[in-house]
Design an enzyme around this catalytic site. Structure first.
Site, short mmCIF file in Angstrom:
data_model
loop_
_atom_site.label_atom_id
_atom_site.label_comp_id
_atom_site.label_asym_id
_atom_site.label_seq_id
_atom_site.Cartn_x
_atom_site.Cartn_y
_atom_site.Cartn_z
N ASP A 37 0.86 -1.20 0.00
CA ASP A 37 0.00 0.00 0.00
C ASP A 37 0.89 1.24 0.00
O ASP A 37 2.07 1.18 0.35
CB ASP A 37 -0.91 0.02 1.24
CG ASP A 37 -2.18 0.82 1.02
OD1 ASP A 37 -3.25 0.22 0.82
OD2 ASP A 37 -2.09 2.07 1.03
N ASN A 90 -5.57 -4.65 -6.55
CA ASN A 90 -6.79 -4.08 -5.95
C ASN A 90 -6.72 -2.58 -5.68
O ASN A 90 -7.76 -1.92 -5.63
CB ASN A 90 -7.08 -4.84 -4.64
CG ASN A 90 -8.08 -4.12 -3.78
OD1 ASN A 90 -9.30 -4.20 -4.01
ND2 ASN A 90 -7.59 -3.37 -2.79
N TYR A 154 -13.09 7.31 -13.76
CA TYR A 154 -13.20 6.09 -12.97
C TYR A 154 -13.77 4.96 -13.82
O TYR A 154 -13.23 3.84 -13.86
CB TYR A 154 -14.11 6.35 -11.75
CG TYR A 154 -14.17 5.19 -10.77
CD1 TYR A 154 -13.12 4.97 -9.88
CD2 TYR A 154 -15.26 4.33 -10.73
CE1 TYR A 154 -13.17 3.91 -8.98
CE2 TYR A 154 -15.31 3.27 -9.83
CZ TYR A 154 -14.27 3.07 -8.95
OH TYR A 154 -14.31 2.02 -8.06
N LYS A 158 -12.06 1.37 -15.04
CA LYS A 158 -12.62 0.09 -14.61
C LYS A 158 -13.04 -0.77 -15.81
O LYS A 158 -12.92 -1.99 -15.78
CB LYS A 158 -13.78 0.31 -13.63
CG LYS A 158 -13.34 0.97 -12.31
CD LYS A 158 -12.26 0.16 -11.59
CE LYS A 158 -11.92 0.68 -10.22
NZ LYS A 158 -10.88 -0.11 -9.54
N ILE A 187 -19.39 -1.04 -1.26
CA ILE A 187 -18.69 -1.71 -0.16
C ILE A 187 -18.27 -0.65 0.86
O ILE A 187 -17.82 0.44 0.49
CB ILE A 187 -17.44 -2.46 -0.68
CG1 ILE A 187 -17.74 -3.28 -1.95
CG2 ILE A 187 -16.88 -3.37 0.43
CD1 ILE A 187 -18.82 -4.32 -1.85
N1 LIG Z 1 -15.88 0.68 -1.97
C1 LIG Z 1 -16.64 0.46 -3.02
O1 LIG Z 1 -17.86 0.65 -2.97
C2 LIG Z 1 -16.02 -0.03 -4.31
C3 LIG Z 1 -16.89 -0.44 -5.34
C4 LIG Z 1 -16.34 -0.91 -6.52
C5 LIG Z 1 -14.97 -1.00 -6.67
N2 LIG Z 1 -14.14 -0.60 -5.64
C6 LIG Z 1 -12.70 -0.74 -5.86
O2 LIG Z 1 -12.13 -1.46 -4.78
C7 LIG Z 1 -10.75 -1.19 -4.70
C8 LIG Z 1 -10.34 -0.95 -3.27
O3 LIG Z 1 -10.92 0.27 -2.82
P1 LIG Z 1 -11.67 0.39 -1.42
O4 LIG Z 1 -13.10 0.64 -1.71
O5 LIG Z 1 -11.28 -0.71 -0.52
O6 LIG Z 1 -11.09 1.82 -0.91
P2 LIG Z 1 -10.06 2.17 0.26
O7 LIG Z 1 -9.75 3.61 0.05
O8 LIG Z 1 -10.61 1.76 1.57
O9 LIG Z 1 -8.80 1.28 -0.08
C9 LIG Z 1 -7.97 1.55 -1.18
C10 LIG Z 1 -6.52 1.29 -0.80
O10 LIG Z 1 -5.70 1.57 -1.94
C11 LIG Z 1 -4.57 2.29 -1.48
N3 LIG Z 1 -3.99 3.10 -2.55
C12 LIG Z 1 -4.49 4.22 -3.12
N4 LIG Z 1 -3.63 4.74 -4.01
C13 LIG Z 1 -2.56 3.91 -4.03
C14 LIG Z 1 -1.34 3.91 -4.74
N5 LIG Z 1 -1.04 4.88 -5.62
N6 LIG Z 1 -0.46 2.91 -4.52
C15 LIG Z 1 -0.74 1.92 -3.62
N7 LIG Z 1 -1.86 1.89 -2.90
C16 LIG Z 1 -2.78 2.87 -3.09
C17 LIG Z 1 -5.10 3.15 -0.36
O11 LIG Z 1 -4.06 3.63 0.50
C18 LIG Z 1 -6.06 2.20 0.34
O12 LIG Z 1 -5.42 1.47 1.35
C19 LIG Z 1 -10.49 -0.02 -5.65
O13 LIG Z 1 -9.92 -0.49 -6.86
C20 LIG Z 1 -11.89 0.53 -5.89
O14 LIG Z 1 -11.98 1.22 -7.11
C21 LIG Z 1 -14.64 -0.14 -4.49
#
Ligand SMILES: NC(=O)c1ccc[n+]([C@@H]2O[C@H](COP(=O)([O-])OP(=O)(O)OC[C@H]3O[C@@H](n4cnc5c(N)ncnc54)[C@H](O)[C@@H]3O)[C@@H](O)[C@H]2O)c1
Length: 281
Positions: A37, A90, A154, A158, A187
């Protein structure tokens, strides 16, 4: 890929949300997990929490939108665990906004973290996985990788992850590597606070939308849905099941299935309009 115990996984964006949920679900199955991360403090806390459960985990800080940092993280993983069997691409950010709010920094940040890092992850880790005798790759897209509205950067990022995963599944399957794409709905994570990790070189990303604008209202609705969203560990358990059973698509719920069906129907209508014509060549 059955028998996950004793295998090694590399998980990006593992300090929070879905990434931490996946790392936890894999560690619970006896997988050794390298958590990666950009956010050092959150990463340390995540690893401490997992170590307290006796999981075999380690961490490496990297900004995955920089290929050299991802490459260095892969080398550190090889040094620590000898190789990798499971790659979880991820890390992601909810960058960019609706039409009228775009700028280059927003596109570069969103595509850099959400798409280029996935491409580089596969480039760097797939040969490592193959040399270990095969394994599995999961990349986190979104339902927004199958239906497009509101935040174009975004959605474009995706859709790219979905395209990459669908194509690679055919290419890597015969090489012993399963490929899945995770398409979550809402989520409960920190995604709406993605700017906490905005690298300095993307500092020109536009600020918040004006109060009262349609885009702002839509974002507020999304934030509200995320705050009441699905448990990230539940998503991690689904991902583990998807790896064990080689699911092409891993969905978290069926909320958006009707919208995806409507998109397919619109595409079908496009063919129907020209079905009886003979193309001029
Ligand atoms: N939460 C939702 O509703 C949802 C829905 C669909 C898809 N997603 C996808 O799920 C994935 C995880 O996101 P999340 O919802 O857990 O959000 P989150 O912000 O809780 O977690 C994302 C993580 O990615 C890390 N990150 C961000 N930029 C980074 C970089 N440049 N290098 C390394 N790490 C980095 C952050 O520090 C964080 O720990 C993402 O790809 C997001 O697009 C989330």
């Amino acid at each position: 890929m059955k028998d996950l115990a004793g295998k090694t996984a590399f998980v990006t964006g593992a300090a929070s949300g879905i990434g931490l949920g996946i790392a936890t679900a894999l560690a619970q199955a006896g997988v050794k997990v390298m958590l990666c991360d950009v956010e050092a403090a959150a990463l340390a806390a995540a690893v401490d929490g997992l170590k307290r459960t006796n999981a075999d985990v380690a961490s490496v800080r990297a900004d995955v939108s920089l290929k050299a940092e991802l490459q260095a993280a892969a080398e550190e993983t090889r040094a620590r665990y000898g190789g990798v069997h499971i790659l979880i691409n991820n890390a992601g950010v909810g960058g960019g906004g609706p039409y009228g709010t775009w700028n280059d920094a927003g596109w570069d940040w969103t595509l850099g973290v959400n798409l280029m890092a996935v491409i580089w992850g596969i480039e760097i880790f797939a040969p490592m996985i193959e040399s270990q005798g095969g394994g599995h790759i999961v990349s986190t897209a979104s339902i927004a990788g199958l239906i497009s509205f509101n935040s174009m950067p975004y959605n474009v990022s995706k859709y790219g992850v979905v395209a990459l995963s669908e194509g690679l599944r055919n290419e890597l399957g015969p090489r012993g590597i399963g490929v899945s794409v995770l398409c979550p709905g809402f989520i409960r994570t920190k995604i709406m606070d993605s700017r906490r990790n905005l690298p300095e070189r993307f500092a020109g990303v536009r600020g918040t939308l004006p109060v009262g604008s349609a885009g702002r209202e839509r974002m507020d609705q999304v934030a509200e849905r995320v705050s009441r969203g699905i448990d990230p560990l539940y998503v991690g358990e689904l991902v583990r099941e998807g790896i064990e059973n080689d699911w092409p698509y891993i969905f978290t719920d069926c909320e958006f299935e009707p919208l995806i069906e409507a998109r397919f129907a619109e595409i079908k209508r496009g063919f129907d309009r020209i079905r009886d014509r003979t193309p001029r060549r």
